[in-house]
Design a protein around this motif. Structure first.
Motif, mmCIF file in Angstrom:
data_model
loop_
_atom_site.group_PDB
_atom_site.id
_atom_site.type_symbol
_atom_site.label_atom_id
_atom_site.label_comp_id
_atom_site.label_asym_id
_atom_site.label_seq_id
_atom_site.Cartn_x
_atom_site.Cartn_y
_atom_site.Cartn_z
ATOM 1 N N ASP A 40 84.808 36.186 78.721
ATOM 2 C CA ASP A 40 85.714 35.070 78.835
ATOM 3 C C ASP A 40 84.798 34.153 80.069
ATOM 4 O OD1 ASP A 40 88.144 36.200 77.914
ATOM 5 O OD2 ASP A 40 87.578 37.973 79.726
ATOM 6 N N HIS A 41 83.972 34.202 80.366
ATOM 7 C CA HIS A 41 82.814 33.346 81.289
ATOM 8 C C HIS A 41 81.239 32.673 81.061
ATOM 9 C CE1 HIS A 41 86.435 35.146 83.735
ATOM 10 N NE2 HIS A 41 86.400 33.565 84.148
ATOM 11 N N VAL A 42 80.812 32.264 81.683
ATOM 12 C CA VAL A 42 79.421 31.904 81.612
ATOM 13 C C VAL A 42 79.305 32.035 83.191
ATOM 14 C CG1 VAL A 42 77.995 30.083 81.194
ATOM 15 C CG2 VAL A 42 79.444 30.945 79.668
ATOM 16 N N TYR A 43 77.918 32.093 83.437
ATOM 17 C CA TYR A 43 77.539 32.070 84.676
ATOM 18 C C TYR A 43 76.928 31.264 85.359
ATOM 19 C CZ TYR A 43 80.500 36.679 85.352
ATOM 20 O OH TYR A 43 81.818 37.758 84.902
ATOM 21 N N ILE A 44 77.030 30.518 86.261
ATOM 22 C CA ILE A 44 76.042 29.933 86.499
ATOM 23 C C ILE A 44 75.522 29.686 87.975
ATOM 24 C CG2 ILE A 44 77.411 27.917 84.865
ATOM 25 C CD1 ILE A 44 78.357 26.551 86.932
ATOM 26 N N ILE A 137 76.153 32.460 92.825
ATOM 27 C CA ILE A 137 76.573 32.615 90.808
ATOM 28 C C ILE A 137 78.271 32.284 91.337
ATOM 29 C CG2 ILE A 137 76.475 34.592 89.226
ATOM 30 C CD1 ILE A 137 73.652 33.816 89.821
ATOM 31 N N HIS A 138 78.157 31.773 90.432
ATOM 32 C CA HIS A 138 80.324 31.080 89.700
ATOM 33 C C HIS A 138 79.685 31.771 88.207
ATOM 34 C CE1 HIS A 138 80.103 29.072 93.907
ATOM 35 N NE2 HIS A 138 78.448 28.811 93.630
ATOM 36 N N ALA A 139 81.667 31.684 87.970
ATOM 37 C CA ALA A 139 81.796 32.411 86.493
ATOM 38 C C ALA A 139 82.760 31.103 86.562
ATOM 39 C CB ALA A 139 82.879 33.404 87.107
ATOM 40 N N VAL A 140 82.502 30.561 85.223
ATOM 41 C CA VAL A 140 83.266 29.372 84.858
ATOM 42 C C VAL A 140 83.696 29.693 83.858
ATOM 43 C CG1 VAL A 140 82.786 27.218 84.231
ATOM 44 C CG2 VAL A 140 82.003 27.738 86.308
ATOM 45 N N GLU A 141 85.085 29.878 83.000
ATOM 46 C CA GLU A 141 85.567 29.690 81.592
ATOM 47 C C GLU A 141 85.037 29.348 80.700
ATOM 48 O OE1 GLU A 141 88.218 27.807 79.901
ATOM 49 O OE2 GLU A 141 87.706 30.052 78.688
ATOM 50 N N ILE A 142 84.933 30.380 79.839
ATOM 51 C CA ILE A 142 83.618 29.761 78.589
ATOM 52 C C ILE A 142 84.246 27.800 78.148
ATOM 53 C CG2 ILE A 142 82.690 29.745 76.688
ATOM 54 C CD1 ILE A 142 82.510 32.898 77.017
ATOM 55 N N ALA A 146 82.529 24.388 77.914
ATOM 56 C CA ALA A 146 81.655 23.588 77.042
ATOM 57 C C ALA A 146 82.788 22.114 76.977
ATOM 58 C CB ALA A 146 82.183 24.761 76.125
ATOM 59 N N ALA A 147 83.631 22.821 77.483
ATOM 60 C CA ALA A 147 84.735 20.978 77.013
ATOM 61 C C ALA A 147 83.613 20.182 78.140
ATOM 62 C CB ALA A 147 86.138 21.497 77.504
ATOM 63 N N LEU A 148 83.142 20.605 79.829
ATOM 64 C CA LEU A 148 82.888 20.216 80.609
ATOM 65 C C LEU A 148 81.439 19.286 79.696
ATOM 66 C CD1 LEU A 148 82.937 18.361 83.332
ATOM 67 C CD2 LEU A 148 81.277 21.079 83.748
ATOM 68 N N PHE A 149 80.800 20.236 79.367
ATOM 69 C CA PHE A 149 79.090 19.671 78.602
ATOM 70 C C PHE A 149 79.600 19.274 77.929
ATOM 71 C CE2 PHE A 149 76.728 23.652 80.319
ATOM 72 C CZ PHE A 149 76.453 23.535 81.394
ATOM 73 N N HIS A 150 81.144 18.973 76.981
ATOM 74 C CA HIS A 150 80.805 17.791 75.308
ATOM 75 C C HIS A 150 81.568 16.688 76.449
ATOM 76 C CE1 HIS A 150 80.299 19.862 71.701
ATOM 77 N NE2 HIS A 150 80.776 21.015 72.693
ATOM 78 N N GLY A 151 81.958 16.298 76.730
ATOM 79 C CA GLY A 151 81.733 15.251 77.755
ATOM 80 C C GLY A 151 83.852 15.138 77.800
ATOM 81 N N ALA A 186 77.289 23.917 74.437
ATOM 82 C CA ALA A 186 77.915 23.903 74.920
ATOM 83 C C ALA A 186 78.348 24.327 73.597
ATOM 84 C CB ALA A 186 78.883 23.020 74.678
ATOM 85 N N LYS A 187 77.876 24.450 72.421
ATOM 86 C CA LYS A 187 78.093 24.367 70.992
ATOM 87 C C LYS A 187 78.213 26.270 71.011
ATOM 88 C CE LYS A 187 77.326 20.490 68.782
ATOM 89 N NZ LYS A 187 76.585 19.375 68.379
ATOM 90 N N HIS A 188 76.504 26.870 71.378
ATOM 91 C CA HIS A 188 75.825 28.292 71.324
ATOM 92 C C HIS A 188 76.585 28.904 72.808
ATOM 93 C CE1 HIS A 188 72.331 27.029 69.457
ATOM 94 N NE2 HIS A 188 71.671 26.742 70.559
ATOM 95 N N PHE A 189 77.614 28.540 73.456
ATOM 96 C CA PHE A 189 78.874 29.334 74.501
ATOM 97 C C PHE A 189 80.048 30.085 73.009
ATOM 98 C CE2 PHE A 189 77.439 26.416 78.508
ATOM 99 C CZ PHE A 189 76.453 27.840 78.262
#
Length: 192
Positions: A40-44, A137-142, A146-151, A186-189
């Motif tokens: 569900d998440h990407v960790y940053i 470390i922070h969890a962000v919903e995938i 992806a939407a943030l990275f796509h603008g 974003a595409k990879h995620f």
């Protein structure tokens, strides 16, 4: 002084050089980027306030420069060093490389970023942070990231995995990778 491999723009090896000279002259060099994900998440990571470049900004889960004597897979050391995760290679996917440039007044960082996704399950206690490198470390919903990275959205919610504190962050809260780098990630995620 760290020595790194220098490459031409087609990723052909040229010679070794010290890191400071590479950044001063904007020479192409290799880095290792590893993004950790669960279902569900990407960790940053949030970079330490003590970092010379980009303190307190959000970034790749674990990343670093590849030294002159290292091969791409040697970059796995960054995951253990920065965030304390012992990598299970069967959960690691090589996504290839992305050319990425970050320009600051005092340096140009031209990278061949060798990108990996690490898909697993993570508990807060799994992370042992190298404090001089990583603040948290922070969890962000995938889909949100992806939407943030796509603008497509202006901000996303991220949760500090140790404190459960939730913050709203913008793309400008991240290390300023090129737009194309973010879009590729974003595409990879999403297709992981």
């Amino acid at each position: 002084m760290e020595r790194l491999k220098v490459f031409d723009e087609k990723y052909q090896y040229l010679y070794d050089e010290n890191r400071d000279t590479i950044h001063e002259k904007g020479l192409w060099h290799e880095t290792f980027h590893c993004w950790l994900m669960d279902d569900d998440h990407v960790y940053i990571q949030k970079r330490s306030a003590d970092k010379k470049e980009f303190p307190n900004l959000y970034d790749i889960t674990a990343a670093g420069h590849l030294l002159a004597q290292e091969e791409v897979m040697d970059g796995i050391r960054e995951v253990e060093e920065e965030i304390g995760i012992k990598v299970d290679y069967s959960k690691l996917s090589n996504m290839g490389f992305v050319q990425d440039t970050i320009r600051l007044p005092y340096f140009i960082d031209n990278e061949f970023a060798n990108v990996f996704l690490y898909q697993s399950t993570f508990m807060p206690d799994d992370f042992i942070l190298q404090q001089e490198e990583v603040d948290s470390i922070h969890a962000v919903e995938i889909q949100s990231l992806a939407a943030l990275f796509h603008g497509e959205v202006a901000n996303v919610r991220c949760r500090n995995i140790k404190t459960d504190e939730v913050s709203e962050i913008l793309l400008t809260d991240f290390v300023p990778h090129e737009t194309e780098y973010f879009r590729t990630m974003a595409k990879h995620f999403v297709i992981k």
